[in-house]
Design a protein around this motif. Sequence first.
Motif, PDB file in Angstrom:
ATOM      1  N   GLY A  55      37.699 -19.977  27.341  1.00 14.96           N
ATOM      2  CA  GLY A  55      38.898 -20.008  26.511  1.00 14.96           C
ATOM      3  C   GLY A  55      38.796 -21.064  25.434  1.00 14.96           C
ATOM      4  O   GLY A  55      37.695 -21.498  25.076  1.00 14.96           O
ATOM      5  N   ARG A 125      42.396  -9.961  21.974  1.00 15.55           N
ATOM      6  CA  ARG A 125      42.677 -10.155  23.396  1.00 15.55           C
ATOM      7  C   ARG A 125      44.016 -10.885  23.521  1.00 15.55           C
ATOM      8  O   ARG A 125      44.086 -11.998  24.044  1.00 15.55           O
ATOM      9  N   ASP A 128      45.272 -12.486  26.758  1.00 15.20           N
ATOM     10  CA  ASP A 128      44.429 -13.472  27.450  1.00 15.20           C
ATOM     11  C   ASP A 128      44.936 -14.874  27.125  1.00 15.20           C
ATOM     12  O   ASP A 128      44.705 -15.400  26.038  1.00 15.20           O
ATOM     13  N   THR A 130      44.023 -17.706  28.119  1.00 15.81           N
ATOM     14  CA  THR A 130      43.043 -18.776  27.914  1.00 15.81           C
ATOM     15  C   THR A 130      42.628 -18.864  26.449  1.00 15.81           C
ATOM     16  O   THR A 130      42.036 -19.861  26.034  1.00 15.81           O
TER      17      THR A 130
END
Length: 138
Positions: A55, A125, A128, A130
């Motif tokens: 990340g 993404r 996501d 992270t």
Amino acid sequence: MRRLLAPLFVALAIAAAACGGGDSPSSPSPTPTPAPTPTPTPGGSTATITITSAGVSPRSVTIAVGGRVNFVNNDTRGHDMSSNPHPEHTDCPAINQAGFLQPGQSRETGNLTTPRTCGFHDHNRDTDTTLQGTIVIQ
Ligand SMILES: [Cu+2]
């Protein structure tokens, strides 16, 4: 007549030599020039956010008003760094200038000129967490 002028010329020459030959006053020693301070980035500071498979790091950075953030992609896949909210990317459009980063690429945001907190995410993404973080501009 010429013979009378010759001694006068000699006298003038001596006078001129005496005039120019005096002791010159000792000049003061030069003050050392202070080392120049580095010129700060116009408008503020920069911070770096590194992207890896784990990340973004750090998740939050603080910069001065007018500063920029450099995103570095050290991951093996591309990342499209964008301002919140997804998918409009309108909160802090300067972040969108970082944009899509191939593995190994880095790019700065534009100058972030409004004091506020900006969220960002990887547009490809967007769920996501992270790959989400904040930039505090103050
Ligand atoms: Cu998005």
